[in-house]
Write a protein that holds these residues in place. Structure first.
Motif, short mmCIF file in Angstrom:
data_model
loop_
_atom_site.label_atom_id
_atom_site.label_comp_id
_atom_site.label_asym_id
_atom_site.label_seq_id
_atom_site.Cartn_x
_atom_site.Cartn_y
_atom_site.Cartn_z
N UNK A 105 0.86 -1.18 0.00
CA UNK A 105 0.00 0.00 0.00
C UNK A 105 0.90 1.23 0.00
N UNK A 106 0.31 2.39 -0.32
CA UNK A 106 1.01 3.67 -0.21
C UNK A 106 0.26 4.53 0.79
N UNK A 107 0.96 5.22 1.67
CA UNK A 107 0.28 6.03 2.69
C UNK A 107 -0.08 7.43 2.20
N UNK A 118 -8.60 3.98 -10.48
CA UNK A 118 -7.40 3.13 -10.56
C UNK A 118 -7.08 2.41 -9.26
N UNK A 119 -7.48 3.01 -8.12
CA UNK A 119 -7.07 2.49 -6.83
C UNK A 119 -8.27 2.28 -5.90
N UNK A 120 -8.02 1.52 -4.83
CA UNK A 120 -8.94 1.43 -3.70
C UNK A 120 -8.28 2.09 -2.50
N UNK A 121 -9.10 2.50 -1.53
CA UNK A 121 -8.59 3.29 -0.41
C UNK A 121 -9.14 2.80 0.93
N UNK A 122 -8.33 2.98 1.95
CA UNK A 122 -8.75 2.72 3.34
C UNK A 122 -8.38 3.96 4.15
N UNK A 123 -9.38 4.63 4.74
CA UNK A 123 -9.14 5.90 5.41
C UNK A 123 -8.46 5.71 6.76
N UNK A 124 -7.64 6.73 7.16
CA UNK A 124 -7.01 6.62 8.49
C UNK A 124 -6.77 7.93 9.20
N UNK A 125 -6.94 9.10 8.59
CA UNK A 125 -6.94 10.35 9.33
C UNK A 125 -7.42 11.48 8.42
N UNK A 126 -7.68 12.65 8.98
CA UNK A 126 -8.17 13.79 8.19
C UNK A 126 -7.15 14.92 8.26
N UNK A 230 -9.84 13.51 3.72
CA UNK A 230 -9.60 12.33 4.55
C UNK A 230 -8.47 11.56 3.87
N UNK A 231 -7.38 11.42 4.58
CA UNK A 231 -6.21 10.73 4.00
C UNK A 231 -6.38 9.22 4.13
N UNK A 232 -5.83 8.52 3.15
CA UNK A 232 -6.07 7.07 3.05
C UNK A 232 -4.80 6.31 2.71
N UNK A 233 -4.82 5.03 3.01
CA UNK A 233 -3.87 4.09 2.44
C UNK A 233 -4.37 3.76 1.04
N UNK A 234 -3.47 3.81 0.05
CA UNK A 234 -3.83 3.51 -1.33
C UNK A 234 -3.45 2.07 -1.66
N UNK A 235 -4.40 1.33 -2.21
CA UNK A 235 -4.18 -0.06 -2.60
C UNK A 235 -4.58 -0.26 -4.06
N UNK A 236 -4.19 -1.39 -4.61
CA UNK A 236 -4.67 -1.73 -5.96
C UNK A 236 -6.19 -1.75 -5.98
N UNK A 237 -6.76 -1.42 -7.12
CA UNK A 237 -8.20 -1.43 -7.25
C UNK A 237 -8.77 -2.79 -6.85
N UNK A 238 -9.77 -2.76 -5.94
CA UNK A 238 -10.44 -3.98 -5.47
C UNK A 238 -9.48 -4.98 -4.83
N UNK A 239 -8.43 -4.49 -4.22
CA UNK A 239 -7.45 -5.36 -3.58
C UNK A 239 -8.08 -6.21 -2.48
#
Length: 282
Positions: A105-107, A118-126, A230-239
């Motif tokens: 993932x990329x932070x 292109x990507x999927x995301x998981x949120x972790x701070x604002x 909202x900042x997120x971890x970036x992952x491959x699409x539909x990871x």
């Protein structure tokens, strides 16, 4: 003789079976401890890019890495019972590395509508953005039109580029000078551009701007707050890592690790109540 050989062969098979039976529960137990919902292909651990964007990621002169993105990578890896390694990268390269599969993932990226293609995301701070200028420079006012006529730096592929472009159009529509937008590969480069006078200002997050001013002389934070995100971890699409990552973050929120990490860097106000997959785009 034939019966004797058959008995020896049968005994050997039973012996192998008994050995397999003894080792199997230990293997299963080890894998269960390791997982916590983590897909099998990540059992060897994670590779995470470090972008040197204090206080998110900090790389000192010896190459030692710290920062809250590093601390979150450690906490997430501990949650799953795996190791992780870091590699230095620019922001743009970190996203490309996710696409190539070089990084797990990329932070610290915003879940924009365009990026969601292109990507999927998981949120972790604002967070949000302001401008950083030389400490001897005049203050920039609290409206976006106060940016008109200034040269402003951002990272290549940065989240605020679309905002700066929109603000520049607002300037010209109002009969004012456009914003000159300049892009650089990383945060170190845009801060150097401000300090050297190559640009008037740089767009930095509130967290990074405050940290930068506190740690290095010659700069100050000014201008309006813009581009809330909202900042997120970036992952491959539909990871297949999306769901486990979200659960890991929510577990860290619930057990207090999340608040402890943010407090360490003075970022308590950046906390979110829960982590989500693909939050609403900004």
């Amino acid at each position: 003789m034939k019966n004797k050989m058959l008995a020896i062969g049968l005994a050997a098979v039973l012996s192998v079976g008994a050995l397999a039976g003894c080792s199997s529960p230990q293997d299963v137990s080890s894998k269960t401890e390791l997982k916590n919902g983590l897909p099998e292909k990540y059992a060897d651990g994670f590779t995470v890019p470090i972008i040197n964007y204090p206080p998110y990621s900090i790389v000192d002169e010896t190459g030692k890495v710290s920062g809250f993105d590093y601390d979150f990578a450690q906490a997430i890896s501990d949650y799953f019972g795996v190791k992780f390694e870091t590699k230095n990268a620019t922001f743009e390269e970190s996203l490309l590395g996710v696409s190539r599969g070089s990084y797990s993932w990329a932070p610290a990226a915003s879940a924009t509508t365009e990026r969601k293609k292109t990507y999927s995301f998981v949120s972790y701070f604002k967070d949000g953005y302001k401008l950083v200028v030389q400490d001897s420079a005049p203050e920039i006012g609290n409206t976006t039109l106060d940016m008109c006529g200034h040269s402003i730096a951002d990272v290549t592929g940065g989240y605020t580029l679309k905002y700066l472009q929109d603000f520049s159009k607002q300037c010209t529509d109002a009969g004012k000078s456009a914003i000159e937008i300049m892009t650089f590969p990383d945060q170190g480069a845009i801060q150097l551009a401000v300090k050297s006078g190559r640009v008037d200002a740089a767009a930095l997050t509130l967290a990074n701007g405050s940290y930068t001013v506190g740690k290095s002389g010659g700069l100050k934070v000014t201008g309006p707050v813009f581009a809330p995100t909202v900042e997120c971890f970036t992952l491959k699409k539909d990871s297949d890592l999306r769901e486990p990552m979200m659960k890991a973050m929510n577990a860290l929120i619930e057990n207090g690790t999340y608040d402890k990490i943010l407090k360490k860097y003075g970022l308590e106000d950046a906390a979110i109540p829960k982590s989500e997959i693909d939050p609403d785009a900004n």
